[in-house]
Design an enzyme around this catalytic site. Sequence first.
Site, PDB file in Angstrom:
ATOM      1  N   GLU A 150       0.845  -1.231  -0.108  1.00 17.71           N
ATOM      2  CA  GLU A 150       0.079   0.122   0.149  1.00 17.71           C
ATOM      3  C   GLU A 150       1.067   1.151  -0.068  1.00 17.71           C
ATOM      4  O   GLU A 150       1.314   1.506   1.098  1.00 17.71           O
ATOM      5  CB  GLU A 150      -1.100  -0.106   1.147  1.00 17.71           C
ATOM      6  CG  GLU A 150      -1.907  -1.094   1.224  1.00 17.71           C
ATOM      7  CD  GLU A 150      -2.893  -0.911  -0.004  1.00 17.71           C
ATOM      8  OE1 GLU A 150      -3.369   0.022  -0.586  1.00 17.71           O
ATOM      9  OE2 GLU A 150      -3.475  -2.089  -0.171  1.00 17.71           O
ATOM     10  N   CYS A 195      -2.016   9.016   2.616  1.00 16.93           N
ATOM     11  CA  CYS A 195      -1.628   8.662   1.405  1.00 16.93           C
ATOM     12  C   CYS A 195      -2.602   9.104   0.249  1.00 16.93           C
ATOM     13  O   CYS A 195      -2.063   8.856  -0.896  1.00 16.93           O
ATOM     14  CB  CYS A 195      -1.462   7.158   1.666  1.00 16.93           C
ATOM     15  SG  CYS A 195      -2.943   6.367   1.924  1.00 16.93           S
TER      16      CYS A 195
END
Length: 489
Positions: A210, A244
């Site tokens: 991720e 993110c």
Amino acid sequence: MSREQQAVARARKAFQTGRSKCLEHRIRQLKNLQCFFTERHREISEGIKKDLNKSDVVVQLYEILGLEEEISLAIRKLKEWAAPRPVEKNLLTLSDTVYIKPEPLGVVLIIGAWNYPWAVTLQPLIGAIAAGNAAVIKPSEVSAHTAKVMEDLLPLYIDKELYPVVTGGVPETQELLRQRFDHIFYTGNSAVGKLIMAAAAKHLTPVILELGGKSPCYIDKTCDISIACRRVAWGKYTNCGQTCIAPDYILCEPAIQDSVIEELKRAIKEFYTDDPKTCSDYGRIINQRHFKRIMAFMQDSTVAVGGDNDEDKCYIAPTVLRDVKPDSKVMQEEIFGPVLPILPVSGPEDAIQFINNREKPLALYIFSSDQKVIQKMNDETSSGGLLANDCLVHYSVSSLPFGGVGNSGMGCYHGKFTFDQLSHLRGCLIKKLNMESMNDMRYPPHTAKKLGWARFFILKNINLGWIGRMLLLSVMAVVAAVVIQKYLR
């Protein structure tokens, strides 16, 4: 034997006892995790306050609430997720039992990140527990106070042999990566992601990465700019831009750039007052190294909003940059901070070309009242996720896979997706030792007639209901011996 080796060895030994495979054990561990969040709320909040200056309400909203929902979903759906999954049969397997059986992979390594240290570390853990795995938990050393809370308190609630917490910095992480795992789940940046993948390759260990990247945000002239900028400001400046999937930069036509700047300025004031430095809802940069990195981005660009900073306090005000050039410093890597560049483009086609000329992002945001523009962006770009007319909220939908593509990551998680990614989906076919004549077509000597029958049984697709399947099975049982033996021998 190092501390890291011991933790992995204990986790594997505990997994081999088989206790993590029991559904009741999994549910009990998940419920214990629920109790942890309820009973240790104060310690969790105090740790994150020291690391990132998040208020108690912000911690509950952005860290804990999603984890509680994920646990509730896993407890509610676990029996269904873990059950054998029947699959479609062909004519040759009509009388057989054919299904997919989810089974635990083994010992999973979870390497968390510092920006949402509970959310991005424990959400994979929930899936690992639900799938029946053991898991070694490595919180980020950058959020040191949270890592300490995790190390001290988590073992009091969940099986400390199956789910050990290993703290430390780069040397400890490197030592963990030298061990053999059955899966590695990493959240962080792409540079470290490449190192994780290289280490995993030595043991042929699968990975979920991720990562992140520069998530673009296109604001179309057709949309309500006030609402769009309000939502963009929330998505960008939440957690001081250290998200993110935060909008990394804005693409818009030059004619609306001034309006976008004005509306962003208005939203920043609404959310964080005239002085964000004193606002309890506005966080801080994690450390001075990241502070200096972010400040360097602004050196060759024009500040339109904000720009105030205090290195000692790791404070950077919500900032907007105008007329940014594609080759400017701020456009060379993910910002991961409260600085929002605006790049003028001539329209949707120009924006699409700009996006496609760069690495595939983790998220792509479009603000438009024109469904054709939204559809065009959807059809002609690629990203981990796409969200029209809002920011971040796709992360909260457990029925959507969350993950990157290309440089922004691989694999996905959330809800059932985490369970499946951390399970081996074992294909099972159970036959009986009867109706042997049906197999004559596959045994030597091979003939054209046998091939013809094989083509019929393998390639023929018949959509049968339950009654139809029973009738066909009966007919096949009666006719098989007579017809096949007559024509194939």
